[in-house]
Write an enzyme that holds these catalytic residues in place. Structure first.
Site, short mmCIF file in Angstrom:
data_model
loop_
_atom_site.label_atom_id
_atom_site.label_comp_id
_atom_site.label_asym_id
_atom_site.label_seq_id
_atom_site.Cartn_x
_atom_site.Cartn_y
_atom_site.Cartn_z
N ASP A 2 0.82 -1.20 0.00
CA ASP A 2 0.00 0.00 0.00
C ASP A 2 0.86 1.26 0.00
O ASP A 2 1.94 1.28 0.58
CB ASP A 2 -0.91 -0.01 1.23
CG ASP A 2 -2.13 0.86 1.04
OD1 ASP A 2 -2.33 1.38 -0.07
OD2 ASP A 2 -2.88 1.03 2.02
N HIS A 19 2.51 3.11 -9.12
CA HIS A 19 2.37 1.66 -9.30
C HIS A 19 3.58 1.08 -10.02
O HIS A 19 4.01 -0.03 -9.73
CB HIS A 19 1.08 1.35 -10.06
CG HIS A 19 -0.16 1.72 -9.31
ND1 HIS A 19 -0.33 1.40 -7.98
CD2 HIS A 19 -1.28 2.40 -9.68
CE1 HIS A 19 -1.51 1.87 -7.56
NE2 HIS A 19 -2.09 2.48 -8.57
N LEU A 113 10.76 -20.62 -4.00
CA LEU A 113 9.83 -19.71 -3.34
C LEU A 113 8.50 -19.75 -4.09
O LEU A 113 8.48 -19.73 -5.31
CB LEU A 113 10.38 -18.28 -3.34
CG LEU A 113 9.52 -17.18 -2.72
CD1 LEU A 113 10.40 -16.19 -1.94
CD2 LEU A 113 8.72 -16.41 -3.74
C1 IPE Z 1 -1.10 0.27 -4.12
O1 IPE Z 1 -1.22 1.44 -3.39
C2 IPE Z 1 -2.18 -0.72 -3.91
C3 IPE Z 1 -2.86 -1.17 -5.17
C4 IPE Z 1 -4.17 -1.28 -5.25
C5 IPE Z 1 -2.10 -1.53 -6.36
P1 IPE Z 1 -2.45 2.44 -3.49
O2 IPE Z 1 -2.81 2.67 -4.91
O3 IPE Z 1 -3.56 1.96 -2.61
O4 IPE Z 1 -1.80 3.77 -2.88
P2 IPE Z 1 -2.47 4.84 -1.93
O5 IPE Z 1 -3.11 4.11 -0.79
O6 IPE Z 1 -3.47 5.59 -2.74
O7 IPE Z 1 -1.32 5.70 -1.50
MG MG Z 2 -4.15 2.30 -0.69
#
Ligand code: IPE
Ligand code: MG
Length: 224
Positions: A2, A19, A113
């Protein structure tokens, strides 16, 4: 994983750039995980709820996954990584679905893994799917128990997770492995995912090693 969006926003970049950086980071963390001898790593890449994000972001995430499979799967295969998908295939574009299935097939005998990729994943949907499968098999009420539900989850045959790490300071499970997490240790850090590095992973593992896991028993009598 996140905090990609916030990481990008803080730099005045579009969320998709976060991302992309998060994906780069996954590569680094994966290498560290292999080095630390972790047997199973599960990443929460895209939830069933994430379809509700702006179209541009959803398309960006799908395109990153397509790219990652194309570029990274051969390398992961050479490293001995076995890929698995946790989630529903419905709604995933046909071409991507095919890529996912090929990656699973290619890496199925690897054992260094196991990398579970939770994509189009939801914990409640997973439990619903398991119960549906049991009903479809004609299971009687008595046959529906903890073990039979577990063996019909997307993670069938795998042990429950020991440690769940959430980055970016959130204190929620957000529908992630809700059945399997019953006795998992939880670790959170304010670090945003793109900045979560090998040292942080090490710190999380060290913290985990100091926990006393009791599994509902009394101190000193745990089953492990
Ligand atoms: C990545 O972080 C999680 C995914 C859904 C790919 P976020 O996109 O939730 O980032 P924030 O929470 O808005 O900072
Ligand atoms: Mg998020």
């Amino acid at each position: 994983m996140d905090g990609n969006g916030r990481w990008a926003r803080r730099r005045g970049l579009p969320r998709v750039a976060g991302h992309r950086e998060g994906t780069e980071n996954l590569r680094r963390v994966l290498r560290a995980a292999v080095e630390f001898g972790i047997g199973i790593l599960t990443i929460y890449a895209f939830s069933t709820e994430n379809w509700g994000r702006p179209e541009e972001e959803v398309q960006g995430l799908l395109s990153i996954l397509r790219h990652v499979i194309k570029e990274e799967v051969p390398k992961l295969h050479r490293q001995g990584v076995q890929l698995r998908h946790l989630g529903r295939l419905e709604r995933i574009p046909a071409e991507l679905e095919r890529q996912i299935e090929e990656a699973i097939e290619l890496t199925k005998d690897n054992s260094r893994l196991i990398l579970n990729v939770a994509f189009n994943y939801g914990g409640r949907a997973e439990i619903v799917d398991a119960i549906r499968a049991l009903i479809a098999e004609g299971a009687s009420p008595e046959e529906v128990d903890g073990a039979s539900v577990s063996s019909h989850l997307y993670t069938a045959g795998q042990p429950d997770p020991d440690l769940i790490i959430r980055t970016s300071g959130e204190m929620r499970l957000s529908n992630f492995l809700i059945w399997q997490a019953a006795y998992a240790e939880f670790y959170t850090t304010p670090t945003l995912w793109p900045d979560f590095d090998k040292d942080e992973l090490y710190a999380a593992l060290k913290d985990f090693n100091q926990r006393e896991r009791r599994f509902g028993l009394v101190p000193g009598k745990s089953s492990e």
